[in-house]
Design a protein around this motif. Structure first.
Motif, PDB file in Angstrom:
ATOM      1  N   PRO A 164       0.815  -1.225   0.000  1.00 40.48           N
ATOM      2  CA  PRO A 164       0.000   0.000   0.000  1.00 40.48           C
ATOM      3  C   PRO A 164       0.847   1.274   0.000  1.00 40.48           C
ATOM      4  O   PRO A 164       0.533   2.239  -0.720  1.00 40.48           O
ATOM      5  N   ALA A 165       1.923   1.284   0.769  1.00 38.84           N
ATOM      6  CA  ALA A 165       2.782   2.471   0.820  1.00 38.84           C
ATOM      7  C   ALA A 165       3.519   2.666  -0.505  1.00 38.84           C
ATOM      8  O   ALA A 165       3.679   3.802  -0.982  1.00 38.84           O
ATOM      9  N   ALA A 221       1.018   4.058  -3.069  1.00 40.70           N
ATOM     10  CA  ALA A 221       0.720   5.472  -2.823  1.00 40.70           C
ATOM     11  C   ALA A 221       1.879   6.364  -3.243  1.00 40.70           C
ATOM     12  O   ALA A 221       1.686   7.420  -3.867  1.00 40.70           O
ATOM     13  N   ALA A 222       3.105   5.958  -2.915  1.00 40.83           N
ATOM     14  CA  ALA A 222       4.279   6.754  -3.278  1.00 40.83           C
ATOM     15  C   ALA A 222       4.446   6.824  -4.792  1.00 40.83           C
ATOM     16  O   ALA A 222       4.799   7.867  -5.351  1.00 40.83           O
ATOM     17  N   CYS A 223       4.204   5.708  -5.463  1.00 35.38           N
ATOM     18  CA  CYS A 223       4.322   5.688  -6.928  1.00 35.38           C
ATOM     19  C   CYS A 223       3.259   6.552  -7.582  1.00 35.38           C
ATOM     20  O   CYS A 223       3.528   7.263  -8.572  1.00 35.38           O
ATOM     21  N   ARG A 224       2.059   6.522  -7.048  1.00 39.60           N
ATOM     22  CA  ARG A 224       0.984   7.326  -7.630  1.00 39.60           C
ATOM     23  C   ARG A 224       1.314   8.815  -7.541  1.00 39.60           C
ATOM     24  O   ARG A 224       1.067   9.572  -8.486  1.00 39.60           O
ATOM     25  N   LYS A 225       1.889   9.235  -6.429  1.00 42.84           N
ATOM     26  CA  LYS A 225       2.286  10.648  -6.284  1.00 42.84           C
ATOM     27  C   LYS A 225       3.350  11.024  -7.309  1.00 42.84           C
ATOM     28  O   LYS A 225       3.408  12.170  -7.766  1.00 42.84           O
ATOM     29  N   ARG A 226       4.160  10.070  -7.657  1.00 46.09           N
ATOM     30  CA  ARG A 226       5.280  10.337  -8.560  1.00 46.09           C
ATOM     31  C   ARG A 226       4.916  10.090 -10.021  1.00 46.09           C
ATOM     32  O   ARG A 226       5.725  10.316 -10.922  1.00 46.09           O
ATOM     33  N   GLY A 227       3.717   9.596 -10.282  1.00 49.08           N
ATOM     34  CA  GLY A 227       3.310   9.314 -11.646  1.00 49.08           C
ATOM     35  C   GLY A 227       3.856   8.021 -12.197  1.00 49.08           C
ATOM     36  O   GLY A 227       3.908   7.818 -13.417  1.00 49.08           O
ATOM     37  N   VAL A 228       4.270   7.108 -11.313  1.00 52.68           N
ATOM     38  CA  VAL A 228       4.796   5.805 -11.715  1.00 52.68           C
ATOM     39  C   VAL A 228       3.681   4.774 -11.558  1.00 52.68           C
ATOM     40  O   VAL A 228       3.014   4.714 -10.527  1.00 52.68           O
ATOM     41  N   LEU A 229       3.478   3.954 -12.573  1.00 51.84           N
ATOM     42  CA  LEU A 229       2.458   2.916 -12.530  1.00 51.84           C
ATOM     43  C   LEU A 229       2.974   1.687 -11.785  1.00 51.84           C
ATOM     44  O   LEU A 229       4.180   1.438 -11.742  1.00 51.84           O
ATOM     45  N   THR A 230       2.054   0.937 -11.210  1.00 53.83           N
ATOM     46  CA  THR A 230       2.427  -0.251 -10.440  1.00 53.83           C
ATOM     47  C   THR A 230       1.739  -1.486 -11.007  1.00 53.83           C
ATOM     48  O   THR A 230       0.550  -1.467 -11.321  1.00 53.83           O
ATOM     49  N   GLY A 269      -4.359   0.170  -4.042  1.00 52.83           N
ATOM     50  CA  GLY A 269      -3.789   1.248  -4.846  1.00 52.83           C
ATOM     51  C   GLY A 269      -2.932   0.820  -6.015  1.00 52.83           C
ATOM     52  O   GLY A 269      -2.414   1.667  -6.746  1.00 52.83           O
ATOM     53  N   VAL A 270      -2.741  -0.496  -6.211  1.00 51.93           N
ATOM     54  CA  VAL A 270      -1.931  -0.987  -7.330  1.00 51.93           C
ATOM     55  C   VAL A 270      -2.742  -0.844  -8.620  1.00 51.93           C
ATOM     56  O   VAL A 270      -3.960  -1.023  -8.634  1.00 51.93           O
ATOM     57  N   ASP A 271      -2.072  -0.536  -9.720  1.00 55.75           N
ATOM     58  CA  ASP A 271      -2.766  -0.299 -10.987  1.00 55.75           C
ATOM     59  C   ASP A 271      -3.151  -1.582 -11.718  1.00 55.75           C
ATOM     60  O   ASP A 271      -4.220  -1.649 -12.331  1.00 55.75           O
TER      61      ASP A 271
END
Length: 397
Positions: free
Chosen positions: A163-164, A167-176, A194-196
């Motif tokens: 989850p962390a 969330a950090a990737c989403r703020k940075r525009g990185v997909l998961t 929150g994973v894509d």
């Protein structure tokens, strides 16, 4: 109607009303050509599949069940678990991009990244297995487009704070993208955290009987769903109606098998941890094992796959252990009804930061056999391990 449990929902899809008289299971329709009655409707998907590649009844019902299980707007079927990983990476990465993943990543995934994707201008970098969220994010730069997550990691079972990370990737525009095969869509739901994109090898637990190869890809965001669909459509990926039917049948009993095998796995892991030949058992549900606190916080269950680190020894001792077993098959894959064992120490050589293990690494998959019988079998294997070790200590004549 109150919210249904997973085990009820996976069966209720077969018995829902309002469709007239019908079989419990969908028919197996072996068809490449689909016929229409009206030339104006020949390309209308609303009238059913236009061509066999679109999937017939069993595949469509399986996709619906998987989407519901994963909490996704759409789920796709591909011919293998590896394809489930490679399809979204192909869909989301372009030349000049970078994908970041764990050093413990599944071996064929590593090969795809360092060979196929590298040849097409996509770079791959690897963070230490079990790295903190901060350490993972520090390894990213402006080219990083996708973080590929495994939790637990292959072979050494390190956990990640998913989850962390998401969330950090989403703020940075990185997909998961998360390989969620170990949790089987049951014990952990990546999209809800929150994973894509969530992927899993349906070969494993969903199939459950070691008789099919298949992968599943699930996503929620429309643009990601569209990108994945385009790759599958352009590459011509397809699963056979027979395999889709078998996977759907396996899905109906997935929660019961998954829970039963996890119970036995924990019994075996606890027993192994107490054996003098065993240095460590790598199984997140086992208290004191790697990643236990994260597993307890985030997961609702466990697979029956674990690593066993021996005290010392070499390949000869590992092979002696394996040869003595009669209930553990020597074969790759897992998630079926049968117990399996593999020797995994050589694979650790691919890692830049290989774990400092005190001995040989074996991987066990625990099936549906009686735990007492499995423990008795492993007892004989440990005796063979000791005998091989003792022979190595004997002075030469």
């Amino acid at each position: 109607m109150p919210k249904l449990s997973d085990r009820t929902r996976l069966i209720a899809g077969a018995t829902r009303r309002g469709r007239g008289r019908r079989p419990v299971n969908p028919p197996i329709e072996r068809a490449s050509t689909m016929l229409s009655d009206d030339p104006a409707a020949m390309q209308d998907p609303g009238d059913g599949p236009v061509y066999g590649l679109d999937g017939t009844s069993a595949a469509r019902e399986l996709r619906t069940a998987l989407a519901d299980l994963e909490g996704a707007s759409e789920a796709f079927l591909v011919p293998s678990g590896l394809a489930a990983v490679t399809v979204p990476l192909t869909a989301l990465l372009r030349p000049g991009d970078e994908v970041l993943t764990t050093e413990a990543v599944y071996g064929p995934t590593r090969r795809f990244l360092t060979r196929h994707m590298a040849d097409r201008g996509v770079a791959a970098s690897f963070h230490p297995a079990g790295a903190s969220v901060e350490a993972v994010m520090d390894q990213m730069h402006e080219r990083t487009r996708v973080l590929l997550i495994e939790a637990p990691g292959s072979l050494t079972f390190e956990m990640m704070d998913v989850p962390a990370l998401a969330a950090a990737c989403r703020k940075r525009g990185v997909l998961t993208v998360m390989d969620n095969t170990w949790a089987a869509g049951l014990a952990f739901r990546p999209l809800a955290h929150g994973v894509d994109v969530s992927v899993q090898a349906l070969t494993k637990y969903a199939g459950g009987h070691s008789d099919l190869l298949m992968g599943g890809v699930a996503a929620q965001a429309p643009e990601i769903v569209r990108a994945i669909n385009n790759v599958i459509e352009d590459m011509g990926w397809h699963v056979s109606p027979d395999d889709a039917w078998l996977a759907l049948r396996g899905l109906r009993t997935l929660p019961l098998r998954y829970e039963a095998q996890a119970r036995t796995a924990l019994q075996v892991a606890e027993w192994l941890q107490d054996q003098p030949e065993v240095a460590n058992v790598l199984y997140p549900p086992l208290p004191g094992s790697v990643g236990h606190s994260l597993w307890r916080r985030d997961f609702d269950g466990a697979a029956s796959l674990m690593g066993v680190v021996m005290k010392g020894g070499g390949k000869a001792a590992a092979h002696a252990f394996m040869r003595e077993l009669s209930l553990f098959g020597m074969g790759y894959s897992w998630g079926g009804f049968e117990s399996l064992i593999t020797y995994e120490t050589p694979q650790l050589a691919y890692r830049q930061h290989a774990p400092d293990l005190p001995g040989q690494l074996l991987r066990l998959h625990i099936g549906l056999e009686d735990p007492a019988d499995l423990i008795a079998d492993l007892t004989r294997g440990l005796a063979a391990w000791r005998a091989q070790q003792d022979s190595n200590l004997q002075p030469s004549a």
